[in-house]
Design an enzyme around this catalytic site. Structure first.
Site, PDB file in Angstrom:
ATOM      1  N   ALA A 106       0.867  -1.175   0.000  1.00 57.70           N
ATOM      2  CA  ALA A 106       0.000   0.000   0.000  1.00 57.70           C
ATOM      3  C   ALA A 106       0.905   1.227   0.000  1.00 57.70           C
ATOM      4  O   ALA A 106       2.074   1.141   0.399  1.00 57.70           O
ATOM      5  CB  ALA A 106      -0.888  -0.018   1.235  1.00 57.70           C
ATOM      6  N   GLU A 109      -0.744  -9.258  -0.228  1.00 57.12           N
ATOM      7  CA  GLU A 109      -2.153  -9.517   0.112  1.00 57.12           C
ATOM      8  C   GLU A 109      -3.010  -9.588  -1.158  1.00 57.12           C
ATOM      9  O   GLU A 109      -3.901 -10.429  -1.276  1.00 57.12           O
ATOM     10  CB  GLU A 109      -2.654  -8.435   1.073  1.00 57.12           C
ATOM     11  CG  GLU A 109      -1.962  -8.561   2.438  1.00 57.12           C
ATOM     12  CD  GLU A 109      -2.310  -7.444   3.388  1.00 57.12           C
ATOM     13  OE1 GLU A 109      -1.967  -6.277   3.068  1.00 57.12           O
ATOM     14  OE2 GLU A 109      -2.923  -7.704   4.433  1.00 57.12           O
ATOM     15  N   GLU A 157       4.693  -5.145   7.457  1.00 53.74           N
ATOM     16  CA  GLU A 157       3.946  -4.064   8.114  1.00 53.74           C
ATOM     17  C   GLU A 157       4.411  -3.769   9.539  1.00 53.74           C
ATOM     18  O   GLU A 157       4.429  -2.611   9.962  1.00 53.74           O
ATOM     19  CB  GLU A 157       2.436  -4.389   8.132  1.00 53.74           C
ATOM     20  CG  GLU A 157       1.748  -4.213   6.788  1.00 53.74           C
ATOM     21  CD  GLU A 157       1.836  -5.432   5.875  1.00 53.74           C
ATOM     22  OE1 GLU A 157       2.598  -6.376   6.195  1.00 53.74           O
ATOM     23  OE2 GLU A 157       1.146  -5.445   4.850  1.00 53.74           O
TER      24      GLU A 157
HETATM   25  N1  COA Z   1       4.582   3.108  -0.754  1.00 57.52           N
HETATM   26  C1  COA Z   1       4.921   4.266  -1.326  1.00 57.52           C
HETATM   27  N2  COA Z   1       6.016   4.409  -2.087  1.00 57.52           N
HETATM   28  C2  COA Z   1       6.788   3.336  -2.274  1.00 57.52           C
HETATM   29  C3  COA Z   1       6.490   2.089  -1.704  1.00 57.52           C
HETATM   30  C4  COA Z   1       5.327   1.993  -0.903  1.00 57.52           C
HETATM   31  N3  COA Z   1       4.918   0.849  -0.358  1.00 57.52           N
HETATM   32  N4  COA Z   1       7.467   1.212  -2.048  1.00 57.52           N
HETATM   33  C5  COA Z   1       8.314   1.880  -2.832  1.00 57.52           C
HETATM   34  N5  COA Z   1       7.916   3.167  -2.959  1.00 57.52           N
HETATM   35  C6  COA Z   1       8.558   4.248  -3.705  1.00 57.52           C
HETATM   36  C7  COA Z   1       9.762   4.819  -2.962  1.00 57.52           C
HETATM   37  O1  COA Z   1       9.350   5.762  -1.991  1.00 57.52           O
HETATM   38  C8  COA Z   1      10.527   5.433  -4.102  1.00 57.52           C
HETATM   39  O2  COA Z   1       9.900   6.646  -4.474  1.00 57.52           O
HETATM   40  P1  COA Z   1      10.779   8.011  -4.615  1.00 57.52           P
HETATM   41  O3  COA Z   1      11.689   7.703  -5.769  1.00 57.52           O
HETATM   42  O4  COA Z   1       9.765   9.044  -4.906  1.00 57.52           O
HETATM   43  O5  COA Z   1      11.497   8.178  -3.319  1.00 57.52           O
HETATM   44  C9  COA Z   1      10.295   4.452  -5.246  1.00 57.52           C
HETATM   45  O6  COA Z   1       9.109   3.730  -4.912  1.00 57.52           O
HETATM   46  C10 COA Z   1      11.411   3.459  -5.442  1.00 57.52           C
HETATM   47  O7  COA Z   1      11.642   2.786  -4.226  1.00 57.52           O
HETATM   48  P2  COA Z   1      13.071   2.702  -3.503  1.00 57.52           P
HETATM   49  O8  COA Z   1      12.834   2.484  -2.040  1.00 57.52           O
HETATM   50  O9  COA Z   1      13.906   3.880  -3.886  1.00 57.52           O
HETATM   51  O10 COA Z   1      13.654   1.399  -4.196  1.00 57.52           O
HETATM   52  P3  COA Z   1      14.755   0.405  -3.582  1.00 57.52           P
HETATM   53  O11 COA Z   1      15.140  -0.497  -4.707  1.00 57.52           O
HETATM   54  O12 COA Z   1      15.812   1.149  -2.879  1.00 57.52           O
HETATM   55  O13 COA Z   1      13.971  -0.447  -2.475  1.00 57.52           O
HETATM   56  C11 COA Z   1      12.106  -1.707  -1.590  1.00 57.52           C
HETATM   57  C12 COA Z   1      12.918  -1.310  -2.840  1.00 57.52           C
HETATM   58  C13 COA Z   1      10.900  -2.492  -2.093  1.00 57.52           C
HETATM   59  C14 COA Z   1      12.961  -2.589  -0.676  1.00 57.52           C
HETATM   60  C15 COA Z   1      11.652  -0.451  -0.827  1.00 57.52           C
HETATM   61  O14 COA Z   1      11.034   0.423  -1.757  1.00 57.52           O
HETATM   62  C16 COA Z   1      10.658  -0.710   0.282  1.00 57.52           C
HETATM   63  O15 COA Z   1      11.028  -1.205   1.343  1.00 57.52           O
HETATM   64  N6  COA Z   1       9.373  -0.326   0.054  1.00 57.52           N
HETATM   65  C17 COA Z   1       8.335  -0.419   1.045  1.00 57.52           C
HETATM   66  C18 COA Z   1       7.922  -1.840   1.270  1.00 57.52           C
HETATM   67  C19 COA Z   1       6.873  -1.934   2.353  1.00 57.52           C
HETATM   68  O16 COA Z   1       7.105  -1.728   3.513  1.00 57.52           O
HETATM   69  N7  COA Z   1       5.657  -2.287   1.936  1.00 57.52           N
HETATM   70  C20 COA Z   1       4.569  -2.533   2.810  1.00 57.52           C
HETATM   71  C21 COA Z   1       3.699  -1.356   2.879  1.00 57.52           C
HETATM   72  S1  COA Z   1       2.241  -1.731   3.816  1.00 57.52           S
END
Ligand code: COA
Length: 260
Positions: A66, A115, A135
């Site tokens: 999300a 999910e 989460e």
């Molecule tokens: N919500 C909002 N934005 C998200 C997102 C999420 N769940 N997951 C990734 N993004 C966005 C990042 O903020 C970033 O945006 P920006 O360029 O404007 O800063 C873009 O997507 C790229 O992500 P980034 O984190 O730079 O890529 P990465 O390769 O370094 O890392 C992940 C990849 C997946 C490990 C990391 O993005 C992450 O941990 N995301 C969240 C995962 C999470 O907790 N999901 C559960 C949510 S309930």
């Protein structure tokens, strides 16, 4: 069908819905959830659609959860509405779809993304896919059905561990736990999903809808799944598909199901 955050395409019976926010790793914001709801409802009505495949845009992510930025300031009331929407408008809708839904998991599949994938009937992962329900690392718990569907798929003990550690697992590990049905290299992901869809489409659409209903009944509180099976089984006998399927078998020919 055009959407701001999705690609939607139907070809030879298969509707492919692609979450299309690659610069945000296809994170599910409000608009994307509502568009997915519309797209899935459209596919249910579309006579040309027999199987739905859901995937993510690009090669890095299926759906990375999300949209954290969007919900970070939500109140308790807004959070309840967010979870309720995720359940009814998205995950329950997919799970109860009368048409089979396959998740083509093509990369990060995290939080709400996992999910969403778990609500689909079948999951196929590319070998670079990574899955987690992280989460608790954000101070919250899964809210789109993850605490219920993950134990159903992998068992309670392993679900406790995945949810409490928030740890990421790779596609092979997900396969070994039964979280995904197949792992394939990324280039072959859609091919395999289409092959599964084609095999499904050679069977009776009417019977498949009945099977989905009966299988789901096992997981609905207060519903006797065995009784639902008896009802769905017997209703099949009134269908043209049943007449055709049994007749084709007896006459040693391939069935041509009128319901398809
Ligand atoms: N919500 C909002 N934005 C998200 C997102 C999420 N769940 N997951 C990734 N993004 C966005 C990042 O903020 C970033 O945006 P920006 O360029 O404007 O800063 C873009 O997507 C790229 O992500 P980034 O984190 O730079 O890529 P990465 O390769 O370094 O890392 C992940 C990849 C997946 C490990 C990391 O993005 C992450 O941990 N995301 C969240 C995962 C999470 O907790 N999901 C559960 C949510 S309930």
């Amino acid at each position: 069908m055009t959407f701001d955050n999705l690609l939607y395409q139907t070809d030879q019976g298969i509707t492919t819905i692609t979450v299309n926010r690659p610069d945000k790793l296809n994170a599910l914001n409000y608009d994307t959830v509502m568009e997915l709801n519309e797209a899935i409802n459209d596919a249910q009505q579309d006579r040309n659609c027999q199987v739905i495949v859901i995937t993510g845009s690009g090669t890095k992510a299926f759906v990375a959860g999300a949209d954290i930025k969007e919900f970070s300031q939500y109140s308790v009331t807004e959070a309840r509405a967010l979870a309720q929407r995720g359940h009814t408008q998205l995950c329950d809708l997919i799970e109860q779809s009368t048409k089979p839904v396959i998740a083509a998991v093509n990369g990060f599949c995290l939080g709400g993304g996992l999910e969403l994938a778990m609500a689909c009937h079948i999951r196929v992962a590319s070998d670079n896919a990574k899955m987690a329900l992280p989460e608790v690392s954000l101070g919250v718990i899964p809210g789109y059905g993850g605490t219920q569907r993950l134990p159903q798929l992998i068992g309670k003990g392993r679900a406790f561990e995945m949810i409490m550690t928030g740890g990421m697992i790779d596609a092979q590990k997900a396969f070994s736990m039964g979280l995904v049905n197949h792992v394939v290299e990324q280039d072959g992901l859609m091919l395999l999903c289409h092959a599964i869809a084609e095999k499904i489409m050679s069977n009776s659409t009417v019977a498949i809808s009945a099977a989905i209903k009966a299988i789901n009944a096992n997981y609905q509180d207060g519903t006797d799944g065995y009784q639902v099976e008896i009802e769905e089984f017997s209703k099949c006998f009134a269908t043209a598909d049943f007449k055709e399927g049994t007749n084709a078998f007896i006459n040693k020919r391939k069935a041509n199901f009128p319901g398809n």
